[in-house]
Design a protein around this motif. Structure first.
Motif, PDB file in Angstrom:
ATOM      1  N   VAL A   1      28.473 -14.804  36.083  1.00 63.67           N
ATOM      2  CA  VAL A   1      29.531 -14.532  35.114  1.00 63.67           C
ATOM      3  C   VAL A   1      30.047 -13.118  35.372  1.00 63.67           C
ATOM      4  N   PRO A   2      31.228 -12.991  35.959  1.00 66.97           N
ATOM      5  CA  PRO A   2      31.745 -11.655  36.236  1.00 66.97           C
ATOM      6  C   PRO A   2      32.253 -10.963  34.967  1.00 66.97           C
TER       7      PRO A   2
ATOM      8  N   GLY B   1      41.586 -13.518  35.507  1.00 67.84           N
ATOM      9  CA  GLY B   1      41.864 -13.210  36.904  1.00 67.84           C
ATOM     10  C   GLY B   1      40.631 -13.024  37.752  1.00 67.84           C
ATOM     11  N   HIS B   2      39.447 -13.188  37.173  1.00 66.93           N
ATOM     12  CA  HIS B   2      38.245 -13.163  38.003  1.00 66.93           C
ATOM     13  C   HIS B   2      37.334 -14.331  37.614  1.00 66.93           C
ATOM     14  N   ALA B   3      36.853 -14.317  36.375  1.00 68.40           N
ATOM     15  CA  ALA B   3      36.035 -15.437  35.931  1.00 68.40           C
ATOM     16  C   ALA B   3      36.904 -16.649  35.635  1.00 68.40           C
ATOM     17  N   ALA B   4      38.136 -16.405  35.261  1.00 68.77           N
ATOM     18  CA  ALA B   4      39.031 -17.500  34.900  1.00 68.77           C
ATOM     19  C   ALA B   4      40.451 -17.142  35.304  1.00 68.77           C
ATOM     20  N   VAL B   5      41.278 -18.166  35.503  1.00 63.68           N
ATOM     21  CA  VAL B   5      42.708 -17.957  35.744  1.00 63.68           C
ATOM     22  C   VAL B   5      43.425 -18.273  34.435  1.00 63.68           C
TER      23      VAL B   5
ATOM     24  N   ALA C   1      46.410 -18.836  33.366  1.00 63.91           N
ATOM     25  CA  ALA C   1      47.434 -19.866  33.200  1.00 63.91           C
ATOM     26  C   ALA C   1      46.898 -21.271  33.414  1.00 63.91           C
ATOM     27  N   LEU C   2      45.668 -21.393  33.860  1.00 62.99           N
ATOM     28  CA  LEU C   2      45.104 -22.718  34.091  1.00 62.99           C
ATOM     29  C   LEU C   2      44.336 -23.189  32.862  1.00 62.99           C
TER      30      LEU C   2
ATOM     31  N   ASP D   1      40.453 -26.953  34.347  1.00 67.72           N
ATOM     32  CA  ASP D   1      40.672 -26.384  35.677  1.00 67.72           C
ATOM     33  C   ASP D   1      39.737 -25.208  35.908  1.00 67.72           C
ATOM     34  N   ASN D   2      39.539 -24.418  34.847  1.00 70.51           N
ATOM     35  CA  ASN D   2      38.667 -23.264  34.998  1.00 70.51           C
ATOM     36  C   ASN D   2      37.201 -23.673  35.122  1.00 70.51           C
TER      37      ASN D   2
ATOM     38  N   LEU E   1      36.932 -24.452  38.703  1.00 71.45           N
ATOM     39  CA  LEU E   1      36.977 -23.194  39.459  1.00 71.45           C
ATOM     40  C   LEU E   1      35.573 -22.760  39.861  1.00 71.45           C
ATOM     41  N   ALA E   2      34.650 -22.753  38.921  1.00 71.21           N
ATOM     42  CA  ALA E   2      33.318 -22.234  39.223  1.00 71.21           C
ATOM     43  C   ALA E   2      32.409 -23.295  39.813  1.00 71.21           C
TER      44      ALA E   2
ATOM     45  N   PHE F   1      44.474 -27.541  44.185  1.00 68.36           N
ATOM     46  CA  PHE F   1      43.868 -26.650  43.195  1.00 68.36           C
ATOM     47  C   PHE F   1      43.582 -25.283  43.818  1.00 68.36           C
TER      48      PHE F   1
ATOM     49  N   GLN G   1      47.419 -17.547  42.048  1.00 64.23           N
ATOM     50  CA  GLN G   1      47.476 -16.807  40.783  1.00 64.23           C
ATOM     51  C   GLN G   1      46.496 -15.654  40.735  1.00 64.23           C
ATOM     52  N   SER G   2      45.374 -15.796  41.362  1.00 68.40           N
ATOM     53  CA  SER G   2      44.423 -14.698  41.375  1.00 68.40           C
ATOM     54  C   SER G   2      43.497 -14.836  42.562  1.00 68.40           C
TER      55      SER G   2
ATOM     56  N   ALA H   1      39.846 -14.503  41.465  1.00 67.38           N
ATOM     57  CA  ALA H   1      39.256 -15.708  40.888  1.00 67.38           C
ATOM     58  C   ALA H   1      38.992 -16.721  41.996  1.00 67.38           C
TER      59      ALA H   1
ATOM     60  N   PHE I   1      35.850 -15.851  43.599  1.00 66.61           N
ATOM     61  CA  PHE I   1      34.746 -16.237  42.721  1.00 66.61           C
ATOM     62  C   PHE I   1      34.475 -17.735  42.850  1.00 66.61           C
ATOM     63  N   ALA I   2      35.539 -18.507  43.032  1.00 68.18           N
ATOM     64  CA  ALA I   2      35.379 -19.948  43.172  1.00 68.18           C
ATOM     65  C   ALA I   2      34.853 -20.319  44.549  1.00 68.18           C
TER      66      ALA I   2
END
Lengths: 533, 362
Positions: free
Chosen positions: A342-343, A348-352, A354-355, A359-360, A363-364, B223, B230-231, B234, B237-238
């Motif tokens: 968990v950053p 913009g790092h742990a989550a985007v 606008a998504l 989606d988030n 992401l991880a 995706f 966008q980042s 991120a 991180f992914a």
């Protein structure tokens, strides 16, 4: 509040000064008095509101409410130009000089454009002589050392004959010898009846040269004192806060095997603003919560990057995850071994932002949960429904309050988004979880929920590393505490054996063995910048 | 006094959808004013420009011919732009694709095999991709700005083409015209219908648009594109690689531009000549944005922009005004699309002398 020894009419008097950024109060009803001929220290951690306060005094920012009076008269300071006219000069931490120009040309830029350059050069020379700030007006800035560049800024401020000079972390960029010289100059200014507002978080120098100190914490004044009457420990306590929650020591978890080990890892700084990691070692066992305390910008993010594998390190054996050397493995490889991360920065790092939440989630976990979330083999088709239902599961587990079924991450409050981001990892039941600033900027309810989840995870037999600036939090959840300062990690201490004073001193880079000496701080400029970044 | 753009708290969903239509309407109004200033009847001119080309079967074929390269290039660019890689040099990749795709028919004019056409198309795609690989390499290696490098490579490609057709590739029996021999029939992209000239290019364009829509909508690759766009942090991180995404998006858009280039040469022109494009590679940037960087939207906007080219020709014939007017319309559309989008996200605020206002208060 009143102070001993302040004249009836102080030079500068600030009452109830508040600066709101949205609903966040960077400065909250600040009162401050600076007497004539006084060197006044402004102390506080990063983010305490020091810079915001002086930017208001110098007209860079406009206060949301409150008054500023100069020699008893209320004033409004709409711009730095007006501040200079009123007799306030400022030396910024990051210099604003043109390297291609000479010293005199740089100074001319801030003065009346009609003043001839020769006259400026002459005045520069005489002021720099008078204050013991040797400078050659015709030298090019590019050829000068950092200390000399700072002198240009000071001379530039002095040429306007200010009554008050504000110095923002002036010694952070200086060598000890240059700092000595600066102190002599400040004494000379004081002898002339000028006042100095001296911003720092280096306690010994404040004790040495400052007459009075105002301490800020979370945008509020938490103390006003004569630093000479205090010890570095008591000043540190004022800076980091006194109200520490009762240490809750539940029956100590049975500790198992070492799940994550870092062996003497050094990492050069990736950018000019980053902190280099120096010889870092740590161990965390199953069932243990290890907290890493420290002031922001002392290498926490860099340590997180190295442990998470976002920036793998060159020494493969430097990081051992569940018995496997993983130093060169990337983040998804480490996730597959059972680690979760968990950053610090949510957006913009742990989550985007606008998504959507689903989606988030992907992401991880696109790699670690490939079987559940992706179909179609090489086509890697995203299974929306599976991800949506997993996101719903996480939201109900962590009590994430949201509008709509699958809103964007940016529409959630900081606390709710953080609960989701932590829940996203907990949902996998990671055997190692590394969290950077788990409750930074999070409301109290969400914070306690997150802390409880971290404690429960350790109880269930996982190893947890919490990197945090919040000492209350650290004492609440950690079994073991280590302190990071300037890219170095201290020995781990059992949480019960460490006092707040000791942590404060370790955070300031002062170690027990030589608390009276000057702390090393060459990288402070970098660290501040990293923080701002 | 200064003008500030202030971010709106929440953006109107309705206007986000309407924005491209609003932009088109504003373009028409501005166009009417322009025709009026030129001394033509605004309504009649707009009719000639935007409606008449849609009334004949042959001109509908022309519309498809012009829309094909625009759509092909723009869908590739949309992936690029979504991943935050700004390939501005599609015109160059189009040109190089046309050149590499034409190697076989130009050098082996007597090779009559059904293999030649697929090989040409593949070579065109490879050429375009490799040419787009240059800015990708420079960006990943030296962190150069791909906007500048890809744009500068356009001029290199165009001058290289010019040199080729005036020098080594010139048709010896061509009365000294700077062009190659006409391609053998096997090397010409077949027409789809008997009623006009429209060739397979438009089919390629539609297939590419649908495929990329599927990728962006349903696949992990899509995706990755939007996360990294966008980042980058991120994305890291992914576990997604920004560097690989530079390569992927640049090579993809380069290949599609190259395919557009060889399709245009093989299907519409039939030989190689110094100028093979009325700026498709640049106009496609407008197509991509007007289509909201969505491949399905791009199909629609591709036809709209193709119409501006046809209208320009019609205006030249019927109204007697320069075909530069089509460039003006394209510029107007881009301008209005971008400003509508900006105003959806920001409001304009005038700030009248802030210091004076505050001094007044004290």
């Amino acid at each position: 509040m009143t102070f001993e020894g302040v004249e009836a009419s102080p030079l500068l008097s600030v009452r109830g000064l508040t600066k709101l950024f949205g609903s966040f109060a960077a400065c909250d009803t600040i009162d401050l008095d600076i007497g004539h001929g006084e060197i006044h220290a402004l102390l506080g951690e990063n983010g305490a509101g020091k810079s915001t306060l002086v930017k208001m005094l110098f007209g860079v920012l406009q206060p949301s409410s409150g008054t500023v009076s100069l020699e008893g008269k209320p004033v409004v300071i709409p711009s730095p130009g007006e501040a200079r006219r009123l007799g306030i000069g400022m030396v910024f931490q990051h210099f604003s000089l043109f390297e291609a120009l000479t010293v005199a040309e740089n100074i001319a830029l801030s003065l009346d454009p009609r003043t001839p350059l020769a006259k400026i050069a002459e005045e520069t020379a005489s002021v720099s002589r008078a204050y013991g700030l040797p400078l050659d007006p015709s030298a090019h800035v590019a050829d000068l050392s950092v200390g000399e560049r700072q002198r240009i800024e000071i001379v530039r401020a002095l040429l306007q004959n200010p009554k008050l000079i504000i110095l923002d972390e002036p010694t952070s960029v200086l060598t000890p010898q240059e700092a000595e010289r600066l102190f002599e100059t400040l004494m000379r200014l004081k002898a002339e009846g000028r006042s100095v507002l001296y911003i720092s978080h280096r306690l010994e120098e404040v004790q040495r040269i400052c007459d009075r100190a105002t301490v800020l914490r979370h945008g509020k004044v938490t103390g006003a004192c004569d630093p000479r009457q205090e010890t570095p420990a008591s000043l540190a306590r004022m800076m980091v806060g006194t109200e520490v929650a009762e240490v809750k020591r539940d029956s100590a978890n049975a500790l198992g095997d070492v799940l994550l080990q870092v062996n003497k890892v050094s990492v050069a700084s990736r950018t000019p603003f980053a902190v280099a990691l120096k010889d870092i070692s740590l161990k965390v066992r199953a069932g243990e919560v290890l907290a890493i305390a420290g002031i922001a910008g002392n290498g926490q993010s860099e340590l997180f990057d190295a442990i998470s594998g976002e920036y793998p390190i060159s020494d493969n054996d430097g990081i051992v995850l569940r018995g496997k050397p993983v130093g060169r493995l990337r983040i998804n490889g480490r996730r597959l071994l059972g680690a979760g991360f968990v950053p610090e920065e949510r957006h913009g790092h742990a989550a985007v932002s606008a998504l959507s939440l689903s989606d988030n989630l992907l992401l991880a976990r696109s790699r670690s949960d490939k079987k559940a979330f992706l179909a179609g083999g090489p086509l890697a088709i995203v299974k929306r429904d599976a991800i949506l239902s997993a996101a719903r599961r996480i939201c109900s587990m962590m009590d994430v309050r949201k509008s709509g079924d699958d809103p964007t991450a940016g529409s959630l409050s900081g606390g709710n988004l953080q609960k989701f981001i932590v829940g996203r990892e907990l949902d996998r039941q990671p055997s190692v979880l590394v969290v950077n600033q788990p409750t930074w900027g999070v409301d109290a309810g969400a914070a306690s929920r997150i802390r409880q989840a971290l404690v429960d995870l350790a109880k269930a037999g996982s190893a947890v590393i919490v990197i945090s600036q919040d000492l209350d939090e650290i004492f609440e959840i950690a079994a073991t505490i280590a302190v990071i300062s300037d890219g170095r990690l201290s020995e781990p201490y059992p949480a019960g054996e460490l006092t707040l004073e000791q942590i404060g001193l370790l955070m300031g880079g002062i170690h027990d063995s030589h608390s009276g000496e000057k702390s090393s701080g060459e990288d402070r400029a970098g660290m501040e910048a990293a923080h701002a970044h | 006094m200064r003008i500030e753009l202030q971010k709106r708290g929440n953006t109107s969903v309705l206007f986000s959808v309407l924005s491209p239509l609003l932009a088109l309407a504003l373009t028409l109004i501005a166009g009417a004013i322009m025709f009026g200033l030129l001394g033509k009847s605004p309504l009649n001119s707009l009719y000639i420009y935007f409606v008449e080309p849609l009334l004949d079967v042959w001109s509908l074929h022309e519309l498809a011919i012009k829309a094909a390269p625009l759509i092909l290039i723009a869908v590739g660019l949309s992936v690029c732009f979504r991943s935050n890689n700004w390939n501005i040099g599609a015109e160059g990749q189009f040109t190089i694709g046309a050149i590499t795709g034409s190697i076989l028919p130009v050098l082996n004019p007597e090779w009559h095999s059904p293999l030649i056409l697929p090989l040409m198309l593949i070579m065109g795609m490879i050429g375009g991709a490799l040419y787009a690989g240059i800015p990708a390499l420079l960006k990943t290696r030296f962190n150069t700005n791909e906007i500048l490098t890809s744009l500068m490579l356009v001029y290199i490609a165009q001058l290289f083409l010019d040199w080729l057709v005036r020098g080594p590739w010139r048709d010896p029996q061509g009365y000294n015209f700077p062009q190659t021999k006409s391609f053998q029939p096997e090397a010409v992209l077949p027409e789809i219908l008997d009623s006009g000239r429209a060739h397979l290019g438009i089919v390629f364009a539609l297939i590419a648009a649908l495929a990329l829509w599927f990728m962006m909508r349903f696949m992990l690759k899509g995706f990755q594109v939007s996360v990294l766009g966008q980042s980058e942090r991120a994305g890291r991180f992914a576990g997604f690689s920004a560097r690989k995404m530079v390569w992927f998006s640049m090579l993809l858009s380069g290949a599609l531009a190259g395919l557009a280039g060889i399709s245009e040469v093989s299907g519409s022109i039939g030989h190689v000549q110094p100028v093979i494009s009325p700026g498709y590679g640049f106009t496609a940037i407008i197509v991509a944005f007007l289509g909201r960087l969505n491949p399905l939207g791009i199909i629609a906007s591709g036809f709209v922009l193709a119409l501006t080219y046809l209208g320009g020709e019609a205006a030249q014939l019927s109204l007697g005004i320069s075909d530069k007017v089509s460039r003006v319309f394209q510029g107007l559309i881009l301008f209005f699309v971008l400003s509508c989008d900006t105003l959806i996200h920001y409001r304009i605020r005038l700030i009248l002398n802030p210091s004076a206002a505050q001094e007044g208060k004290s």
